[in-house]
Design a protein around this motif. Structure first.
Motif, short mmCIF file in Angstrom:
data_model
loop_
_atom_site.label_atom_id
_atom_site.label_comp_id
_atom_site.label_asym_id
_atom_site.label_seq_id
_atom_site.Cartn_x
_atom_site.Cartn_y
_atom_site.Cartn_z
N SER A 1 0.59 -1.02 -0.24
CA SER A 1 0.21 0.47 -0.29
C SER A 1 1.11 1.63 -0.25
O SER A 1 1.63 0.93 0.43
N LEU B 1 -2.92 0.01 -3.86
CA LEU B 1 -3.07 -1.04 -2.91
C LEU B 1 -2.88 -2.11 -4.08
O LEU B 1 -3.69 -2.21 -5.11
N MET C 1 -7.03 1.92 4.35
CA MET C 1 -6.51 0.72 4.04
C MET C 1 -5.94 0.04 5.17
O MET C 1 -5.24 -0.76 4.50
#
Length: 773
Positions: free
Chosen positions: A410, A439, A773
């Motif tokens: 990420s 990602l 995330m």
């Protein structure tokens, strides 16, 4: 004639002066604003009217009081201020001198409410209260109205997980709250309907304001906590800083290692021509070893300008050993036709490194214009490896050895700019925010009937916002508008999936109105929000749990649209909150068969068209001598009907919760706490959850003028805080029991010397993307 004109002019001038609002700014000797100071108008020695300074130390008397001829300002720890009424009505800046009388010599005759209502926020004064003696900011937050804590994570009643700020700087880990001593906190605001400056996905915000720092030179704050439950855990935090004039250099080291034990049970019933019954009994030991380091600086130049930056790097490692038994039985017309018993042993090794994070900020003032700019960068790479053995007691030929590996990468870039300027009877705020996130998920399997997967997600989010707030007498009105453009791209095996890739353009209005009616302070607010799926929810790759259970995301998920109406009220130390949340395309868990194989279940997500929830909370926060009780009763009821086994199933049973927190501030720097929490059974989304209860205790003693403190915690004494949930999805009913080892004993030691709150003023950007995330 001249005398008549002169007399008339004097009368007009007198009327003009008396009609003006009386206002001023109250500060301490360090020139920092003093909120919650009592300001009283007097006629000689007779009370006429009174107000309390706001968070910026400002007081205003909107109505003219021609009978008053004196003003008196009082605050604990400072000498009283007494002066005649200013002819212009503007007192300018009033500096209070620190009292030479020690605080323990003061006898308090009455207690003002600790919490007050300000707009759509509940503001709690911590300074000089029993809350200031709890130890850390973590302890303070867990005792705020409508805020609950579980294992270091906080939730706001009906609003989920909040963003937490310390002097405008976003808190990114619970360690920052551990580093902040409760004695250095001035006040805390709990905002339950945030305005346009926050991301459209943020439902609640907690803002902590600290007491202005004093002193220069070298300082340190050392903290260590040992926890004991099934296994032992240790947390160590070391913070160092050096300050000279406007420059501050700071560093921080955080270490955590330990082991936890979790118990899980799952039971699934699949109905159809045949009935499939599955039961899983599992246990896992999670061993973690985390290490972080942080280095940064801030520099305040001129009077109203500050810049700073920091860099944080770390490593996280988790080793999970799981073991258990699965029983699978197939029934035809209530008769058992087949049965299998599978035992499994699973070892998962995961390491995330490096976890990198950086922030650069500037804030300052140019006349009346305030500027706040932040730029952020985060990046991480996580690798995992699984080695799992499954043994079929009834069929040895069906034994399996599954080897899998996973990779997650990420990266995020973000910046945010906010400009604020006073306009008429309030202020206007303009700003923009941009986030760029990437990602990557990759999973490979050997020995399991699952395809390998490679998923990439690219997202760009551009936002612009504006808000205007105005005060007319005792009425405060605020309105805002946020525009967001999102470009979302989804890739499978390096190929763009056009059906799952989308552009979003949305406007999100916000509005709030607050005013007192008689002695009751009321606040109404409306916000239009959205909740975008997390990146893990959007990942379509299959994750292997065991031969009968898989898990995956859903790339076709749509963002949830939310419409929130809220009414808050406060009278003396009683408070209440009523809110209605309506959602379209709400995201629910679902269970379905994998590729028409009724024996294998996939846990995933789906959108439902409509979902509405009503939330009510009533509580009080009095102070009775050394005792500060806080009882709160809450109710959450949803309006939702699903289809289960071909028929409509109403899931509208409400939850009722009761919390009773108690704090005792005793002589010789002793503080005691006893908290009780009980929640009834009820429906949430497409589930039914069983009741829970919890009892927590706290004992704290400080020494060496509060530089050394010892705290003992006992959490969930009855060990009755599990997650017991029944989910209804199509023709499948799933019951889960998760015991997350919430019962524990913790002992914490803190030692500090020459410590002062950091002057770092970075607020961060792209915070909602970081959480996704």
């Amino acid at each position: 004639m001249r005398k008549s004109i002169t007399f008339i002019l004097l009368c007009l001038m007198s009327l003009s002066v008396s009609a003006q609002a009386l206002k001023g700014l109250v500060v301490g000797t360090d020139k920092e604003p003093l909120p919650f100071a009592n300001v009283v108008l007097l006629k000689d020695s007779t009370f006429v009217s009174g107000v309390v300074t706001d968070d910026n130390g400002i007081f205003v008397f909107e109505q003219p009081y021609s009978s008053a001829n004196k003003i008196k300002i009082a605050m604990v720890g400072y000498e009283d201020y007494l002066a005649p009424i200013a002819p212009t009505g503007d007192f300018g800046t009033i500096t209070l001198k620190e009292s030479s009388v020690m605080l323990d010599e003061v006898v308090v005759k009455a207690n003002l409410p600790t919490t007050r209502l300000k707009g759509n926020a509940m503001v709690t004064s911590v300074e000089n209260s029993v809350l200031s003696k709890l130890g850390t900011a973590n302890d303070v937050l867990s005792h705020l109205p409508l805020v609950s804590e579980s294992d270091g994570s906080f939730t706001v009643f009906g609003k989920g997980t909040p963003l937490i700020y310390i002097n405008g700087k976003l808190v990114r880990s619970s360690t920052e709250l551990q580093q902040l001593s409760s004695e250095n906190i001035r006040s805390v605001e709990v905002v339950t309907n945030p305005g346009a400056q926050y991301s459209s996905e943020v439902q609640s915000v907690i803002r902590i304001k600290t007491i202005p720092p004093k002193g220069e030179g070298f300082g340190a704050n050392l903290y260590d906590q040992i926890s004991a439950s099934h296994f032992a855990r240790n947390t160590t935090d070391i913070s160092l800083n050096y300050r000279h004039n406007g420059l501050e250099i700071f560093g921080n080291g955080y270490f955590y290692f330990g082991k936890r034990n979790n118990k899980n049970e799952a039971e699934m019933l699949t109905y159809g021509d045949n009935t499939l019954h599955q039961f899983i009994n599992a246990e896992s030991d999670v061993k973690a070893n985390n290490l972080y380091g942080k280095l940064g600086f801030s520099y305040q130049f001129l009077e109203n300008h500050s810049i700073g930056a920091y860099y944080r790097i770390g490593r996280e490692r988790d080793d999970v050993h799981s073991y258990g038994i699965s029983n699978v039985s197939l029934y035809t017309q209530s008769e058992l036709t087949s049965s299998d018993e599978i035992s499994y042993d699973w070892l998962n090794k995961g390491i995330v490194r490096p976890v990198q994070e950086a922030n650069l900020y500037y804030n300052g003032s140019f006349g009346k214009l305030d500027v706040d700019f932040n730029a952020d960068f985060t990046q991480s790479r996580g690798d995992r490896s699984d080695d799992q053995f499954e043994t079929n007691a009834n069929n040895p030929d069906d034994d399996r050895h599954i080897v899998s590996a996973g990779l997650k990468k990420s990266r995020l870039l973000a910046e945010k700019l906010i400009l604020s300027y006073p306009v008429w009877k309030g202020s206007i705020e303009l700003g923009e925010e941009y986030t760029n996130s990437r990602l990557n998920y990759a999973n490979t399997y050997d020995g399991a009937p699952i395809d390998n997967s490679l998923t990439d997600i690219h997202e760009d989010n551009i936002a612009a916002f504006a808000s205007l707030s105005q005060t007319f007498g005792v009425v405060n009105i605020s309105a805002g508008l946020r525009y967001e453009h999102v470009n979302y791209k989804y890739f499978e095996n390096n190929q763009l999936q056009k059906d799952q890739s989308k552009d979003y353009n949305n406007l999100f209005p916000t509005f709030s109105l607050s005013a007192p009616i008689n002695k009751v302070n009321l606040s109404f607010s409306f916000t239009n929000k959205t909740r975008r799926p997390t990146y893990r929810q959007l990942d379509g790759g299959i994750e292997y749990i065991n031969r009968f259970s898989y898990q995956c995301g859903n790339p076709k998920l749509q963002p949830t649209k939310m419409y929130m109406f809220q009414l808050m009220g406060m009278w003396k130390y009683f408070f209440t909150q009523v809110s209605v949340n309506h959602e379209t395309d709400a995201i629910f868990w679902k269970t379905s068969a994998y590729k028409d194989d009724s024996a294998v279940k996939v846990m995933s997500f789906e959108n439902v068209p409509h979902y509405t929830q009503l939330q009510v909370a009533i509580g009080a926060q009095p102070t009775i001598g050394c005792w500060k009780p806080q009882p709160v009763i809450g109710m959450m009821k949803q309006f939702y009907t699903t289809t289960y086994r071909g028929e409509k199933l109403s899931l509208g049973k409400p939850f009722f919760s009761f919390t009773f927190e108690n704090l005792f501030s005793l002589p010789k720097n002793w503080t005691l706490g006893a908290d009780f929490q009980f929640t009834t059974a009820g429906n949430g989304q497409n589930t039914f959850m069983k009741p829970t209860n919890k009892i927590d205790l706290l004992v704290r003693k400080s020494f060496l003028n509060n530089n050394l403190s010892l705290t003992l915690y006992a959490t969930d004494l009855l060990n009755n805080y599990p997650d017991r949930t029944t989910m209804y999805s199509g023709d499948i009913m799933t019951y889960t029991y998760n015991q997350f080892e919430s019962r524990s004993i913790r002992f914490a030691v803190r030692y500090k010397f020459n410590t002062t709150r950091s002057k770092y003023r970075g607020t961060g950007a792209g915070e909602n993307e970081k959480s996704r995330m």
